[in-house]
Write an enzyme that holds these catalytic residues in place. Structure first.
Site, PDB file in Angstrom:
ATOM      1  N   CYS A  89       1.167  10.591   4.552  1.00 58.26           N
ATOM      2  CA  CYS A  89       0.196  10.093   3.223  1.00 58.26           C
ATOM      3  C   CYS A  89      -0.948  10.509   3.426  1.00 58.26           C
ATOM      4  O   CYS A  89      -1.647   9.293   4.439  1.00 58.26           O
ATOM      5  CB  CYS A  89       0.456   8.568   2.312  1.00 58.26           C
ATOM      6  SG  CYS A  89      -0.036   8.570   0.650  1.00 58.26           S
ATOM      7  N   HIS A 106      -3.994   9.138  -1.565  1.00 55.70           N
ATOM      8  CA  HIS A 106      -2.819   8.885  -1.437  1.00 55.70           C
ATOM      9  C   HIS A 106      -1.334   9.997  -1.701  1.00 55.70           C
ATOM     10  O   HIS A 106      -2.763  10.111  -2.986  1.00 55.70           O
ATOM     11  CB  HIS A 106      -2.078   7.530  -2.058  1.00 55.70           C
ATOM     12  CG  HIS A 106      -2.850   6.234  -1.685  1.00 55.70           C
ATOM     13  ND1 HIS A 106      -2.064   5.645  -0.379  1.00 55.70           N
ATOM     14  CD2 HIS A 106      -3.618   5.747  -1.517  1.00 55.70           C
ATOM     15  CE1 HIS A 106      -2.590   4.432   0.165  1.00 55.70           C
ATOM     16  NE2 HIS A 106      -3.908   4.534  -0.837  1.00 55.70           N
ATOM     17  N   LYS A 113       2.747   6.864   8.748  1.00 51.66           N
ATOM     18  CA  LYS A 113       2.700   7.925   7.332  1.00 51.66           C
ATOM     19  C   LYS A 113       2.000   8.567   7.390  1.00 51.66           C
ATOM     20  O   LYS A 113       1.349   9.104   8.163  1.00 51.66           O
ATOM     21  CB  LYS A 113       3.015   6.780   5.642  1.00 51.66           C
ATOM     22  CG  LYS A 113       3.267   5.168   5.829  1.00 51.66           C
ATOM     23  CD  LYS A 113       2.805   5.139   4.472  1.00 51.66           C
ATOM     24  CE  LYS A 113       3.320   3.585   4.278  1.00 51.66           C
ATOM     25  NZ  LYS A 113       4.335   3.683   3.068  1.00 51.66           N
ATOM     26  N   HIS A 172      -4.615   7.549   3.696  1.00 50.02           N
ATOM     27  CA  HIS A 172      -3.725   6.062   3.390  1.00 50.02           C
ATOM     28  C   HIS A 172      -3.058   6.449   5.176  1.00 50.02           C
ATOM     29  O   HIS A 172      -2.781   5.058   6.144  1.00 50.02           O
ATOM     30  CB  HIS A 172      -2.282   6.346   2.637  1.00 50.02           C
ATOM     31  CG  HIS A 172      -2.134   4.548   2.802  1.00 50.02           C
ATOM     32  ND1 HIS A 172      -0.631   5.057   1.920  1.00 50.02           N
ATOM     33  CD2 HIS A 172      -1.571   4.330   3.885  1.00 50.02           C
ATOM     34  CE1 HIS A 172       0.249   3.853   2.454  1.00 50.02           C
ATOM     35  NE2 HIS A 172      -0.347   3.225   3.112  1.00 50.02           N
ATOM     36  N   TYR A 206      -2.386   1.726  -7.894  1.00 57.19           N
ATOM     37  CA  TYR A 206      -3.217   2.819  -7.719  1.00 57.19           C
ATOM     38  C   TYR A 206      -4.120   2.856  -8.806  1.00 57.19           C
ATOM     39  O   TYR A 206      -4.264   1.901 -10.028  1.00 57.19           O
ATOM     40  CB  TYR A 206      -2.652   4.337  -7.564  1.00 57.19           C
ATOM     41  CG  TYR A 206      -1.791   4.861  -6.813  1.00 57.19           C
ATOM     42  CD1 TYR A 206      -2.184   4.445  -5.306  1.00 57.19           C
ATOM     43  CD2 TYR A 206      -0.586   4.909  -6.891  1.00 57.19           C
ATOM     44  CE1 TYR A 206      -1.155   4.583  -4.199  1.00 57.19           C
ATOM     45  CE2 TYR A 206       0.430   5.614  -6.174  1.00 57.19           C
ATOM     46  CZ  TYR A 206       0.175   5.475  -4.525  1.00 57.19           C
ATOM     47  OH  TYR A 206       1.024   5.847  -3.720  1.00 57.19           O
TER      48      TYR A 206
HETATM   49 ZN   LIG Z   1      -0.605   6.226   0.817  1.00 56.72          ZN
END
Ligand SMILES: [Zn+2]
Length: 135
Positions: free
Chosen positions: A123, A10, A121, A115, A39
């Protein structure tokens, strides 16, 4: 022991050059209703490898995949105009590689992902699956 078959990368989605640490991310995640930082590891701008949530506790980073994955995050991911960008510093790239190698040693069956493979997304703003496919 949790069964880990994925390591998911991420970004914090913060502007490049913005210095943030685990205390910041922990605060943001608590504000979102998480128990603590979601995380397991955070990579600082200077290449610092900080521990977040304990590896034995499922993270809060990738919906539907938390129970069997490790979440790794680098600080950054946006350019100065808040557009998605791979802002990893040389030190961050080196530390991320080092950490992923170490995790792969401990969880040989785990595959590395970004991710964005699991959510709509950007990410982590680079292709983690491709970059680390040979680890
Ligand atoms: Zn992420």
């Amino acid at each position: 022991m949790r069964k880990i078959d994925m390591i998911i990368v991420h970004c914090t989605a913060t502007r490049e050059g913005g210095y943030f640490n685990t205390a910041d991310v922990d605060r943001w995640h608590r504000e979102r209703g998480f128990k603590e930082i979601g995380y397991h590891y955070l990579i600082g701008l200077g290449g610092e490898i900080w521990k977040g949530r304990d590896e034995e506790i499922p993270g809060a980073h990738t919906k539907g995949y938390n129970s069997h994955s490790i979440g790794v995050c680098y600080v950054g991911g946006l350019d100065t105009k808040n557009r998605p960008r791979d802002t990893r510093t040389v030190a961050q790239k080196a530390s991320l590689l080092k950490l992923l190698k170490e995790l792969k040693k401990r969880y040989p069956a785990a595959t590395i992902h970004g991710h964005k493979e699991f959510a709509a997304k950007d990410c982590p703003c680079f292709d983690a699956k491709e970059e680390y496919k040979d680890l």
